[in-house]
Scaffold this motif. Sequence first.
Motif, PDB file in Angstrom:
ATOM      1  N   VAL A  27      89.216  -6.607  23.113  1.00 28.87           N
ATOM      2  CA  VAL A  27      88.694  -6.883  21.774  1.00 28.87           C
ATOM      3  C   VAL A  27      87.251  -7.357  21.910  1.00 28.87           C
ATOM      4  O   VAL A  27      86.942  -8.219  22.736  1.00 28.87           O
ATOM      5  CB  VAL A  27      89.544  -7.949  21.052  1.00 28.87           C
ATOM      6  N   THR A  28      86.379  -6.767  21.112  1.00 30.09           N
ATOM      7  CA  THR A  28      84.965  -7.142  21.105  1.00 30.09           C
ATOM      8  C   THR A  28      84.578  -7.543  19.685  1.00 30.09           C
ATOM      9  O   THR A  28      85.328  -7.331  18.730  1.00 30.09           O
ATOM     10  CB  THR A  28      84.069  -5.987  21.593  1.00 30.09           C
ATOM     11  N   VAL A  29      83.384  -8.124  19.554  1.00 32.34           N
ATOM     12  CA  VAL A  29      82.920  -8.603  18.252  1.00 32.34           C
ATOM     13  C   VAL A  29      81.471  -8.190  18.041  1.00 32.34           C
ATOM     14  O   VAL A  29      80.668  -8.188  18.980  1.00 32.34           O
ATOM     15  CB  VAL A  29      83.044 -10.146  18.156  1.00 32.34           C
ATOM     16  N   LYS A  30      81.150  -7.851  16.795  1.00 28.12           N
ATOM     17  CA  LYS A  30      79.758  -7.640  16.388  1.00 28.12           C
ATOM     18  C   LYS A  30      79.449  -8.635  15.270  1.00 28.12           C
ATOM     19  O   LYS A  30      80.186  -8.734  14.289  1.00 28.12           O
ATOM     20  CB  LYS A  30      79.529  -6.213  15.890  1.00 28.12           C
ATOM     21  N   THR A  31      78.354  -9.363  15.432  1.00 26.46           N
ATOM     22  CA  THR A  31      78.018 -10.379  14.451  1.00 26.46           C
ATOM     23  C   THR A  31      76.504 -10.544  14.355  1.00 26.46           C
ATOM     24  O   THR A  31      75.744  -9.753  14.915  1.00 26.46           O
ATOM     25  CB  THR A  31      78.718 -11.714  14.785  1.00 26.46           C
ATOM     26  N   ARG A  32      76.070 -11.592  13.642  1.00 29.85           N
ATOM     27  CA  ARG A  32      74.651 -11.877  13.445  1.00 29.85           C
ATOM     28  C   ARG A  32      74.316 -13.266  13.973  1.00 29.85           C
ATOM     29  O   ARG A  32      75.192 -13.992  14.453  1.00 29.85           O
ATOM     30  CB  ARG A  32      74.299 -11.770  11.957  1.00 29.85           C
ATOM     31  N   LEU A  33      73.049 -13.655  13.852  1.00 29.91           N
ATOM     32  CA  LEU A  33      72.613 -14.951  14.377  1.00 29.91           C
ATOM     33  C   LEU A  33      73.245 -16.111  13.624  1.00 29.91           C
ATOM     34  O   LEU A  33      73.439 -17.188  14.172  1.00 29.91           O
ATOM     35  CB  LEU A  33      71.087 -15.068  14.273  1.00 29.91           C
ATOM     36  N   GLY A  34      73.545 -15.911  12.359  1.00 26.44           N
ATOM     37  CA  GLY A  34      74.112 -16.942  11.501  1.00 26.44           C
ATOM     38  C   GLY A  34      74.045 -16.475  10.065  1.00 26.44           C
ATOM     39  O   GLY A  34      73.625 -15.347   9.778  1.00 26.44           O
ATOM     40  N   TRP A  35      74.471 -17.354   9.151  1.00 24.57           N
ATOM     41  CA  TRP A  35      74.428 -16.987   7.731  1.00 24.57           C
ATOM     42  C   TRP A  35      73.003 -17.029   7.191  1.00 24.57           C
ATOM     43  O   TRP A  35      72.560 -16.144   6.492  1.00 24.57           O
ATOM     44  CB  TRP A  35      75.316 -17.929   6.932  1.00 24.57           C
ATOM     45  N   GLY A  95      89.143 -15.062  24.180  1.00 23.15           N
ATOM     46  CA  GLY A  95      89.533 -13.802  24.782  1.00 23.15           C
ATOM     47  C   GLY A  95      88.757 -12.542  24.465  1.00 23.15           C
ATOM     48  O   GLY A  95      89.165 -11.462  24.904  1.00 23.15           O
ATOM     49  N   ILE A  96      87.622 -12.621  23.752  1.00 21.82           N
ATOM     50  CA  ILE A  96      86.890 -11.369  23.534  1.00 21.82           C
ATOM     51  C   ILE A  96      86.244 -10.922  24.842  1.00 21.82           C
ATOM     52  O   ILE A  96      85.950 -11.732  25.723  1.00 21.82           O
ATOM     53  CB  ILE A  96      85.849 -11.462  22.402  1.00 21.82           C
ATOM     54  N   GLU A  97      85.995  -9.621  24.962  1.00 19.46           N
ATOM     55  CA  GLU A  97      85.512  -9.050  26.221  1.00 19.46           C
ATOM     56  C   GLU A  97      84.049  -8.608  26.161  1.00 19.46           C
ATOM     57  O   GLU A  97      83.478  -8.221  27.178  1.00 19.46           O
ATOM     58  CB  GLU A  97      86.376  -7.847  26.607  1.00 19.46           C
ATOM     59  N   ALA A  98      83.423  -8.641  24.971  1.00 25.96           N
ATOM     60  CA  ALA A  98      81.999  -8.335  24.835  1.00 25.96           C
ATOM     61  C   ALA A  98      81.567  -8.764  23.445  1.00 25.96           C
ATOM     62  O   ALA A  98      82.374  -8.867  22.520  1.00 25.96           O
ATOM     63  CB  ALA A  98      81.715  -6.846  25.038  1.00 25.96           C
ATOM     64  N   LEU A  99      80.251  -9.016  23.317  1.00 24.35           N
ATOM     65  CA  LEU A  99      79.706  -9.468  22.041  1.00 24.35           C
ATOM     66  C   LEU A  99      78.408  -8.724  21.763  1.00 24.35           C
ATOM     67  O   LEU A  99      77.510  -8.684  22.609  1.00 24.35           O
ATOM     68  CB  LEU A  99      79.443 -10.977  22.087  1.00 24.35           C
ATOM     69  N   THR A 100      78.315  -8.135  20.564  1.00 24.89           N
ATOM     70  CA  THR A 100      77.069  -7.515  20.114  1.00 24.89           C
ATOM     71  C   THR A 100      76.469  -8.397  19.036  1.00 24.89           C
ATOM     72  O   THR A 100      77.154  -8.789  18.083  1.00 24.89           O
ATOM     73  CB  THR A 100      77.318  -6.106  19.541  1.00 24.89           C
ATOM     74  N   ILE A 101      75.179  -8.707  19.185  1.00 28.59           N
ATOM     75  CA  ILE A 101      74.500  -9.608  18.252  1.00 28.59           C
ATOM     76  C   ILE A 101      73.345  -8.886  17.581  1.00 28.59           C
ATOM     77  O   ILE A 101      72.442  -8.380  18.260  1.00 28.59           O
ATOM     78  CB  ILE A 101      73.965 -10.859  18.980  1.00 28.59           C
ATOM     79  N   HIS A 102      73.404  -8.839  16.259  1.00 31.63           N
ATOM     80  CA  HIS A 102      72.278  -8.319  15.482  1.00 31.63           C
ATOM     81  C   HIS A 102      71.305  -9.474  15.248  1.00 31.63           C
ATOM     82  O   HIS A 102      71.719 -10.551  14.815  1.00 31.63           O
ATOM     83  CB  HIS A 102      72.764  -7.756  14.149  1.00 31.63           C
ATOM     84  N   ASP A 124      61.632  -8.638  10.714  1.00 33.05           N
ATOM     85  CA  ASP A 124      61.868  -8.204  12.095  1.00 33.05           C
ATOM     86  C   ASP A 124      63.096  -8.904  12.667  1.00 33.05           C
ATOM     87  O   ASP A 124      63.325 -10.091  12.408  1.00 33.05           O
ATOM     88  CB  ASP A 124      60.654  -8.520  12.973  1.00 33.05           C
ATOM     89  N   ALA A 125      63.861  -8.168  13.449  1.00 31.02           N
ATOM     90  CA  ALA A 125      64.984  -8.781  14.168  1.00 31.02           C
ATOM     91  C   ALA A 125      64.438  -9.733  15.222  1.00 31.02           C
ATOM     92  O   ALA A 125      63.473  -9.427  15.922  1.00 31.02           O
ATOM     93  CB  ALA A 125      65.844  -7.707  14.815  1.00 31.02           C
ATOM     94  N   ASP A 126      65.053 -10.906  15.325  1.00 28.01           N
ATOM     95  CA  ASP A 126      64.641 -11.925  16.290  1.00 28.01           C
ATOM     96  C   ASP A 126      65.648 -11.945  17.441  1.00 28.01           C
ATOM     97  O   ASP A 126      66.796 -12.348  17.278  1.00 28.01           O
ATOM     98  CB  ASP A 126      64.589 -13.285  15.591  1.00 28.01           C
ATOM     99  N   TRP A 127      65.196 -11.478  18.601  1.00 27.99           N
ATOM    100  CA  TRP A 127      66.087 -11.371  19.752  1.00 27.99           C
ATOM    101  C   TRP A 127      66.068 -12.623  20.635  1.00 27.99           C
ATOM    102  O   TRP A 127      66.759 -12.671  21.659  1.00 27.99           O
ATOM    103  CB  TRP A 127      65.687 -10.162  20.596  1.00 27.99           C
ATOM    104  N   ARG A 128      65.308 -13.646  20.261  1.00 31.15           N
ATOM    105  CA  ARG A 128      65.188 -14.812  21.149  1.00 31.15           C
ATOM    106  C   ARG A 128      66.517 -15.546  21.312  1.00 31.15           C
ATOM    107  O   ARG A 128      66.863 -15.978  22.422  1.00 31.15           O
ATOM    108  CB  ARG A 128      64.110 -15.757  20.612  1.00 31.15           C
ATOM    109  N   LEU A 129      67.281 -15.663  20.223  1.00 31.76           N
ATOM    110  CA  LEU A 129      68.588 -16.315  20.345  1.00 31.76           C
ATOM    111  C   LEU A 129      69.587 -15.441  21.085  1.00 31.76           C
ATOM    112  O   LEU A 129      70.490 -15.949  21.754  1.00 31.76           O
ATOM    113  CB  LEU A 129      69.130 -16.677  18.961  1.00 31.76           C
TER     114      LEU A 129
END
Length: 337
Positions: free
Chosen positions: A138-146, A164-171, A182-187
């Motif tokens: 199980v993996t998750v895709k999410t954002r930096l926060g609300w 127990g997730i096995e990978a995380l994608t962050i927008h 612009d997307a902020d990749w620093r976090l």
Amino acid sequence: MVKIKNIELGEFPLLLAPMEDVSDPPFRAVCKANGADLMYTEFISSEGLIRDAAKSIQKLDIFEYERPIGIQLFGSDIETMRNCGEIATKAGPDLIDINYGCPVKQVACRGAGAALLQDIPKMVLMTKAVVESTHLPVTVKTRLGWDDTTKNIEDVAERLQDIGIEALTIHGRTRVQMYKGDADWRLIAKVRENPRIRIPIFGNGDIDSPEKALEYKNRYGVDGIMIGRASIGYPWIFNEIKHFMETGEHLAPPTIQDRIDVCKKHLDFSIRWKGNHVGIVEMRRHYSNYFKGISHFKEFRMRLVTSMDYEEILGILNEVSIFYGEEELLVKTKKAK
């Protein structure tokens, strides 16, 4: 080698983002043929699956050539999501992904998608329920926060990994930002640098060129990149990025004939999967994207989006090939003189 549990994805995988009304099997077919390493279905409503809604059920369709592929689910009720984890598992994907990132009002206002960023304890419980419902990763895709005051992704990443997730994608945006700015990749980089994090971290947001992909890989240290909007009408971006990372050189851009050939393949698969009428109608949204930036294309586009006859559409595409082939020859002749 980047792995999601036992799924090997290569040294630096490129992922196709799950996009509503875009990343269906016909679109995934052309992206896979052009270098996508891991793909996802369109996000699927858990409520729709429980109700046996036809549209949601059809989104479970996957094909062997697509592997590895994940089914992405979203919902607001924990037990419903647990049940949908079981349903999705029976469809035979390689993994199940949970969407905690969709910012659109129709999803977030129902307590699903990015809305869970306002209730991290519920997000954790929901994720745990899905993990327990399946033997698949199980993996998750999410954002930096609300919003800017709740950029809690570092804590979220640890808590989701712990259950127990096995990978995380962050927008790299908050929900309030939607797709603006612009997307902020620093976090995202901070999550990757956290010594407690042992799962792959994939970055997402604004990758639209080979140069940017390489720059962000080197600057932020992510394990791979997820590409969404830049692949619409341009599936070549995956192989272009790979080639540039390996050689430092650019692949030649797709010719008009390349665009036509891929467009035809997309159309054919769309008709096979959805039937003649729906396949032709739903293909209409893609013509402008495949020929974006091509001069004098408006007349051809208008004819393509109004025709309901398969052979006529092929004829129009052949006219496009002839027209732009002659135009290209004329330009070359003028340059030679």
